[in-house]
Design a protein around this motif. Sequence first.
Motif, mmCIF file in Angstrom:
data_model
loop_
_atom_site.group_PDB
_atom_site.id
_atom_site.type_symbol
_atom_site.label_atom_id
_atom_site.label_comp_id
_atom_site.label_asym_id
_atom_site.label_seq_id
_atom_site.Cartn_x
_atom_site.Cartn_y
_atom_site.Cartn_z
ATOM 1 N N PHE A 147 72.315 -55.883 -28.904
ATOM 2 C CA PHE A 147 72.281 -55.006 -27.737
ATOM 3 C C PHE A 147 70.848 -54.809 -27.255
ATOM 4 N N ILE A 148 69.943 -54.537 -28.182
ATOM 5 C CA ILE A 148 68.537 -54.354 -27.818
ATOM 6 C C ILE A 148 67.961 -55.643 -27.234
ATOM 7 N N ASP A 149 68.304 -56.778 -27.833
ATOM 8 C CA ASP A 149 67.818 -58.067 -27.316
ATOM 9 C C ASP A 149 68.302 -58.289 -25.889
ATOM 10 N N TRP A 150 69.560 -57.940 -25.624
ATOM 11 C CA TRP A 150 70.098 -58.116 -24.271
ATOM 12 C C TRP A 150 69.368 -57.207 -23.284
ATOM 13 N N LEU A 151 69.155 -55.957 -23.666
ATOM 14 C CA LEU A 151 68.454 -55.022 -22.787
ATOM 15 C C LEU A 151 67.061 -55.532 -22.430
ATOM 16 N N LYS A 152 66.332 -55.991 -23.424
ATOM 17 C CA LYS A 152 64.969 -56.486 -23.180
ATOM 18 C C LYS A 152 64.981 -57.730 -22.299
ATOM 19 N N ALA A 153 65.976 -58.578 -22.523
ATOM 20 C CA ALA A 153 66.078 -59.807 -21.725
ATOM 21 C C ALA A 153 66.409 -59.514 -20.269
ATOM 22 N N HIS A 154 66.942 -58.323 -20.006
ATOM 23 C CA HIS A 154 67.309 -57.949 -18.636
ATOM 24 C C HIS A 154 66.382 -56.866 -18.086
ATOM 25 N N ASN A 155 65.148 -56.919 -18.558
ATOM 26 C CA ASN A 155 64.038 -56.120 -17.992
ATOM 27 C C ASN A 155 64.155 -54.618 -18.218
ATOM 28 N N TYR A 156 64.819 -54.221 -19.288
ATOM 29 C CA TYR A 156 64.798 -52.815 -19.678
ATOM 30 C C TYR A 156 63.633 -52.584 -20.644
ATOM 31 N N ILE A 157 62.942 -51.457 -20.477
ATOM 32 C CA ILE A 157 61.955 -51.015 -21.456
ATOM 33 C C ILE A 157 62.719 -50.156 -22.451
ATOM 34 N N VAL A 158 62.667 -50.511 -23.735
ATOM 35 C CA VAL A 158 63.551 -49.888 -24.724
ATOM 36 C C VAL A 158 62.772 -49.068 -25.752
ATOM 37 N N HIS A 159 63.106 -47.813 -25.834
ATOM 38 C CA HIS A 159 62.617 -46.943 -26.915
ATOM 39 C C HIS A 159 63.753 -46.771 -27.908
ATOM 40 N N PHE A 160 63.487 -47.052 -29.187
ATOM 41 C CA PHE A 160 64.497 -46.718 -30.197
ATOM 42 C C PHE A 160 63.784 -46.291 -31.471
ATOM 43 N N GLU A 161 64.277 -45.186 -32.016
ATOM 44 C CA GLU A 161 63.607 -44.573 -33.161
ATOM 45 C C GLU A 161 64.565 -43.581 -33.817
ATOM 46 N N ILE A 162 64.296 -43.275 -35.083
ATOM 47 C CA ILE A 162 65.034 -42.210 -35.752
ATOM 48 C C ILE A 162 64.232 -40.931 -35.583
ATOM 49 N N HIS A 163 64.826 -39.947 -34.899
ATOM 50 C CA HIS A 163 64.176 -38.678 -34.644
ATOM 51 C C HIS A 163 64.862 -37.574 -35.441
ATOM 52 N N ASN A 164 64.090 -36.566 -35.819
ATOM 53 C CA ASN A 164 64.664 -35.348 -36.389
ATOM 54 C C ASN A 164 64.773 -34.333 -35.258
ATOM 55 N N THR A 165 65.974 -33.867 -34.974
ATOM 56 C CA THR A 165 66.160 -32.954 -33.847
ATOM 57 C C THR A 165 65.400 -31.638 -34.026
ATOM 58 N N HIS A 166 64.960 -31.349 -35.237
ATOM 59 C CA HIS A 166 64.156 -30.139 -35.471
ATOM 60 C C HIS A 166 62.847 -30.190 -34.681
ATOM 61 N N ASP A 167 62.375 -31.382 -34.376
ATOM 62 C CA ASP A 167 61.153 -31.528 -33.575
ATOM 63 C C ASP A 167 61.409 -31.288 -32.088
ATOM 64 N N PHE A 168 62.662 -31.099 -31.724
ATOM 65 C CA PHE A 168 63.028 -31.047 -30.312
ATOM 66 C C PHE A 168 63.786 -29.762 -29.948
ATOM 67 N N GLY A 169 63.427 -28.665 -30.614
ATOM 68 C CA GLY A 169 63.977 -27.362 -30.242
ATOM 69 C C GLY A 169 65.314 -27.019 -30.853
ATOM 70 N N VAL A 170 65.749 -27.773 -31.855
ATOM 71 C CA VAL A 170 67.023 -27.504 -32.527
ATOM 72 C C VAL A 170 66.720 -26.911 -33.908
ATOM 73 N N PRO A 171 67.286 -25.755 -34.267
ATOM 74 C CA PRO A 171 66.960 -25.107 -35.547
ATOM 75 C C PRO A 171 67.684 -25.734 -36.736
ATOM 76 N N GLN A 172 67.566 -27.041 -36.854
ATOM 77 C CA GLN A 172 68.378 -27.793 -37.819
ATOM 78 C C GLN A 172 67.669 -29.106 -38.158
ATOM 79 N N ASN A 173 67.698 -29.468 -39.431
ATOM 80 C CA ASN A 173 67.243 -30.802 -39.832
ATOM 81 C C ASN A 173 68.387 -31.776 -39.602
#
Length: 359
Positions: A147-173
């Motif tokens: 899926f990522i390979d297809w997106l890149k091949a069709h001119n999408y800039i792709v961000h993908f990462e494992i995030h902890n929602t606690h860093d984004f205003g959620v009171p939960q790990n």
Amino acid sequence: MDDNCIQAPSHLKAIDFFCGGGGMSYGMQAAGVRVIAGIDSEKSCQDTYLANIQGAKFINCDVFELSEHKLVEELHVQRNDDNLILIGCSPCQYWSIINTDKKRSEQSKSLLKEFSRFVQYLMPGYVVVENVPGVLRRKKESGLEAFIDWLKAHNYIVHFEIHNTHDFGVPQNRKRFTLIASRIGNEEVSPIKASRKLTVSDVLGESNGFPKVEAGNIDKSSFKHSVANVTPVTLRRLKKVSKDGGDRLGFADDPDLQLPCFIGKDNSFKDTFGRLWWDKPSPTITTKFYSVSNGRFVHPDENRALSLREGATLQSFPKSFEFHGSSMETIARQIGNAVPPEYSRRIALAIIENSNGKL
């Protein structure tokens, strides 16, 4: 940057695949994105979704049986629309490290591939995928790599990462794989972090509108401060668990209370019957957060599990969010499976910022 000052342009719109009760949709909507529709095979989510997502349709169907042409026809969307966001937060039982019954969740491993059909057909301006970290660890088998390979091949800039929602205003790990793909501009789009990390004490307790209740409390109002009941012996166990972060070792030396399965295993499954800490984020809110024996889901002070509304609040749902379901289990499943709305809002704000001045 003050993310609360960002306003969504009216032209951004979204379709939310595997929408559940609407956590992702609600966050997008809160940021100002117009949600056209949510799609889910679970009929039990419909009333909750429609009660909270303004002006959206709920399409109850199995994505395996939904054609791209039928979706376009029903929602009147256009292909190659720079203003369209396609969201795919597929059920993740197969890739989850806590799931033990892989046979029962076998079909869920192909849902990302099914979602990619619609992305390839519609070619939206933005694509969002949220899932368990396991989908990245086994990216070839899950279909993520292709899926990522297809997106890149069709001119999408792709961000993908494992995030902890606690860093984004959620009171939960809560660690989650997140992909945001954009073919608008040349910059990677990633969720906007919060300026402050929240803990349990920031959102729960009497000072935050949660009156003390006992196990078995039934709240028939829309607030849903309902709590599962416990047996008398379980209540005796909870009374021996230390306040504010205690665990089952509090009753381990009592032969009348110790569970046979834990004898000689003091260092295993210590979160079972464990209390939340006031000054820390909660652990991951699962679909079983209403049960004291399924993780660290005991109230920091009171001798009971978390209520439905407390679990929803730790998931960052606002108190005004309405939950509908035939049982406590049904509603808890909607809450535990949801994308935290505040995390979704911060994904939406990042997309809005990217789109401003470029559309």
